[in-house]
Design a protein around this motif. Structure first.
Motif, PDB file in Angstrom:
ATOM      1  N   LEU A 261     -10.824  33.315  15.258  1.00  0.00           N
ATOM      2  CA  LEU A 261     -10.207  34.409  16.003  1.00  0.00           C
ATOM      3  C   LEU A 261     -10.251  35.687  15.170  1.00  0.00           C
ATOM      4  N   LYS A 262     -10.855  36.752  15.723  1.00  0.00           N
ATOM      5  CA  LYS A 262     -11.041  37.987  14.964  1.00  0.00           C
ATOM      6  C   LYS A 262     -10.055  39.075  15.379  1.00  0.00           C
ATOM      7  N   THR A 263      -9.882  39.274  16.677  1.00  0.00           N
ATOM      8  CA  THR A 263      -8.913  40.261  17.175  1.00  0.00           C
ATOM      9  C   THR A 263      -8.170  39.657  18.351  1.00  0.00           C
ATOM     10  N   ILE A 264      -7.001  40.174  18.603  1.00  0.00           N
ATOM     11  CA  ILE A 264      -6.207  39.710  19.738  1.00  0.00           C
ATOM     12  C   ILE A 264      -5.365  40.873  20.234  1.00  0.00           C
ATOM     13  N   LYS A 265      -5.227  40.984  21.553  1.00  0.00           N
ATOM     14  CA  LYS A 265      -4.426  42.056  22.147  1.00  0.00           C
ATOM     15  C   LYS A 265      -3.083  41.494  22.588  1.00  0.00           C
ATOM     16  N   ILE A 266      -2.017  42.110  22.089  1.00  0.00           N
ATOM     17  CA  ILE A 266      -0.660  41.703  22.435  1.00  0.00           C
ATOM     18  C   ILE A 266      -0.139  42.637  23.534  1.00  0.00           C
ATOM     19  N   PRO A 267       0.219  42.121  24.707  1.00  0.00           N
ATOM     20  CA  PRO A 267       0.692  42.993  25.791  1.00  0.00           C
ATOM     21  C   PRO A 267       1.966  43.737  25.421  1.00  0.00           C
ATOM     22  N   GLU A 268       2.174  44.811  26.129  1.00  0.00           N
ATOM     23  CA  GLU A 268       3.328  45.677  25.858  1.00  0.00           C
ATOM     24  C   GLU A 268       4.649  44.955  26.054  1.00  0.00           C
ATOM     25  N   GLY A 269       4.668  43.985  26.988  1.00  0.00           N
ATOM     26  CA  GLY A 269       5.920  43.307  27.300  1.00  0.00           C
ATOM     27  C   GLY A 269       6.394  42.333  26.248  1.00  0.00           C
ATOM     28  N   VAL A 270       5.535  41.978  25.282  1.00  0.00           N
ATOM     29  CA  VAL A 270       5.936  41.027  24.238  1.00  0.00           C
ATOM     30  C   VAL A 270       6.994  41.673  23.350  1.00  0.00           C
ATOM     31  N   THR A 271       8.165  41.081  23.343  1.00  0.00           N
ATOM     32  CA  THR A 271       9.276  41.628  22.563  1.00  0.00           C
ATOM     33  C   THR A 271       9.509  40.863  21.265  1.00  0.00           C
ATOM     34  N   ARG A 272       8.893  39.661  21.154  1.00  0.00           N
ATOM     35  CA  ARG A 272       9.118  38.891  19.936  1.00  0.00           C
ATOM     36  C   ARG A 272       7.906  38.016  19.627  1.00  0.00           C
ATOM     37  N   ILE A 273       7.443  38.100  18.387  1.00  0.00           N
ATOM     38  CA  ILE A 273       6.442  37.192  17.861  1.00  0.00           C
ATOM     39  C   ILE A 273       7.111  36.480  16.697  1.00  0.00           C
ATOM     40  N   GLU A 274       7.329  35.177  16.829  1.00  0.00           N
ATOM     41  CA  GLU A 274       8.203  34.483  15.888  1.00  0.00           C
ATOM     42  C   GLU A 274       7.541  34.174  14.551  1.00  0.00           C
ATOM     43  N   ALA A 275       6.225  34.220  14.482  1.00  0.00           N
ATOM     44  CA  ALA A 275       5.555  33.972  13.202  1.00  0.00           C
ATOM     45  C   ALA A 275       4.218  34.682  13.194  1.00  0.00           C
ATOM     46  N   ARG A 276       3.712  34.978  12.004  1.00  0.00           N
ATOM     47  CA  ARG A 276       2.389  35.577  11.903  1.00  0.00           C
ATOM     48  C   ARG A 276       1.318  34.542  12.231  1.00  0.00           C
ATOM     49  N   PHE A 277       0.078  34.997  12.304  1.00  0.00           N
ATOM     50  CA  PHE A 277      -1.038  34.142  12.679  1.00  0.00           C
ATOM     51  C   PHE A 277      -1.576  33.475  11.407  1.00  0.00           C
ATOM     52  N   ALA A 278      -0.772  32.578  10.851  1.00  0.00           N
ATOM     53  CA  ALA A 278      -1.057  31.996   9.543  1.00  0.00           C
ATOM     54  C   ALA A 278      -2.392  31.263   9.531  1.00  0.00           C
ATOM     55  N   ASN A 279      -3.150  31.474   8.436  1.00  0.00           N
ATOM     56  CA  ASN A 279      -4.425  30.784   8.193  1.00  0.00           C
ATOM     57  C   ASN A 279      -5.498  31.085   9.227  1.00  0.00           C
ATOM     58  N   SER A 280      -5.297  32.143  10.028  1.00  0.00           N
ATOM     59  CA  SER A 280      -6.367  32.590  10.925  1.00  0.00           C
ATOM     60  C   SER A 280      -7.189  33.594  10.121  1.00  0.00           C
ATOM     61  N   SER A 281      -8.070  33.070   9.306  1.00  0.00           N
ATOM     62  CA  SER A 281      -8.663  33.834   8.213  1.00  0.00           C
ATOM     63  C   SER A 281      -9.528  35.006   8.659  1.00  0.00           C
ATOM     64  N   LYS A 282     -10.123  34.937   9.856  1.00  0.00           N
ATOM     65  CA  LYS A 282     -10.969  36.026  10.319  1.00  0.00           C
ATOM     66  C   LYS A 282     -10.192  37.092  11.095  1.00  0.00           C
ATOM     67  N   LEU A 283      -8.940  36.817  11.389  1.00  0.00           N
ATOM     68  CA  LEU A 283      -8.141  37.748  12.178  1.00  0.00           C
ATOM     69  C   LEU A 283      -7.646  38.874  11.285  1.00  0.00           C
ATOM     70  N   LYS A 284      -8.252  40.047  11.442  1.00  0.00           N
ATOM     71  CA  LYS A 284      -7.896  41.197  10.621  1.00  0.00           C
ATOM     72  C   LYS A 284      -7.025  42.202  11.363  1.00  0.00           C
ATOM     73  N   TYR A 285      -7.207  42.292  12.679  1.00  0.00           N
ATOM     74  CA  TYR A 285      -6.495  43.293  13.456  1.00  0.00           C
ATOM     75  C   TYR A 285      -5.862  42.656  14.694  1.00  0.00           C
ATOM     76  N   VAL A 286      -4.701  43.151  15.045  1.00  0.00           N
ATOM     77  CA  VAL A 286      -4.039  42.797  16.297  1.00  0.00           C
ATOM     78  C   VAL A 286      -3.826  44.080  17.069  1.00  0.00           C
ATOM     79  N   LYS A 287      -4.290  44.102  18.324  1.00  0.00           N
ATOM     80  CA  LYS A 287      -4.111  45.302  19.141  1.00  0.00           C
ATOM     81  C   LYS A 287      -2.809  45.197  19.906  1.00  0.00           C
ATOM     82  N   LEU A 288      -1.902  46.117  19.634  1.00  0.00           N
ATOM     83  CA  LEU A 288      -0.643  46.196  20.353  1.00  0.00           C
ATOM     84  C   LEU A 288      -0.827  47.179  21.500  1.00  0.00           C
TER      85      LEU A 288
END
Length: 299
Positions: A261-288
């Protein structure tokens, strides 16, 4: 005091027209193209966040939508809001809903089911007129049961109900108390699309079915609000996830060790992310949504 906004204003996305209603706004027109619609509890207008409290009268009257999920905080479905819609089969209502206006679902001939919480205290006349297949799910002794009377089939929500099992496209669901839940995936497709409805029931939950699977992409429906704990953990081949606007919570370790997983888009309605994307080594950016890309270590 109510929020001061001009009548027939349009939100920043161009999707919703709105007008002042009490302490928030009522949506008066839908300009989007989705057939499975998420109605948000907030919209942005001119950089200001406005609380949506009502689906305005005739909002989706005659529209070609299949399902709708209403955000928590919406209290009212206006008169004729979904009337004359031959395609719609179900809607997902929030705990906050108190009022359904008259003729709200009149002539929705394919309408199958609606779950009404105990918070609903008012349903207008002919709200479900000419909906020959509709079933109301609710709590024994509730206002919804009284309204249904002998003219609409009422099914009491119960923990003792025997779920129906349905299999489609390698995905197994069980249907219980008006909702469908994903319980197994044994398909051969690595690109998976979860439908919004199965047998005309909204898909509410995907659980941990895809944990440790070989899927490469997944599209989630606008009927789910939570991505559960470890939902995609150890999906080493997963490259793309489409998260719908309806999601408000991403639980712990949901995408742990998704090493492709390289990028992921988080929708505006997400109010809580309980943990980071641990060990997702290729994931550098998250689009909010509406905020651009953020470096992983700055989320």
């Amino acid at each position: 005091a109510g929020i001061s906004v001009a009548a027939a204003s349009v939100d920043d996305t161009g999707t919703w027209a709105y007008e002042t209603y009490g302490s928030g706004v009522a949506l008066t027109d839908y300009k989007g193209t989705a057939s499975d619609v998420y109605v948000p509890n907030k919209i942005e207008a001119g950089g200001t966040s406005l609380s949506v409290v009502k689906l305005g009268d005739n909002l989706f009257n005659g529209a070609a939508i299949n399902s709708a999920t209403l955000g928590e905080g919406i209290t009212t479905i206006g008169e004729g809001a979904f009337a004359n819609n031959a395609n719609i089969v179900c809607i997902v209502t929030p705990e906050s809903l108190t009022t359904i206006g008259k003729n709200a679902f009149k002539n929705c001939t394919s309408f199958n089911s609606i779950i009404l919480k105990e918070s609903v205290r008012s349903i207008g006349s002919n709200a479900f007129a000419n909906c020959p297949n509709v079933k109301i799910y609710g709590v024994d002794g509730s206002y919804a049961e009284t309204y249904a009377g002998t003219t609409i089939e009422f099914i009491a929500i119960s923990e003792d109900v025997t779920p129906e099992t349905v299999a489609q496209d390698g995905i197994t669901y069980y249907i219980e108390n008006g909702y469908a839940y994903v319980i197994n995936y044994d398909g051969i497709n690595t690109d998976v699309v979860i439908p919004a409805t199965v047998n005309d029931y909204p898909v509410l939950d995907i659980g941990e079915v895809f944990k440790q699977s070989d899927i490469t992409s997944i599209v989630l429906p606008n009927t789910i609000t939570t991505i559960k704990y470890t939902a995609f953990m150890y999906c080493y081949e997963l490259e793309t996830v489409v998260i719908p606007d309806s999601v408000t919570l991403i639980e712990s370790w949901a995408f742990c060790s998704c090493t492709s997983l390289k990028t992921i888009k988080i929708p505006e309605g997400v109010t809580r992310i309980e943990a980071r994307f641990a060990n997702s080594s290729k994931l550098k950016y998250v689009k909010l949504a509406n905020k651009g890309y953020k470096l992983m270590n700055n989320i």
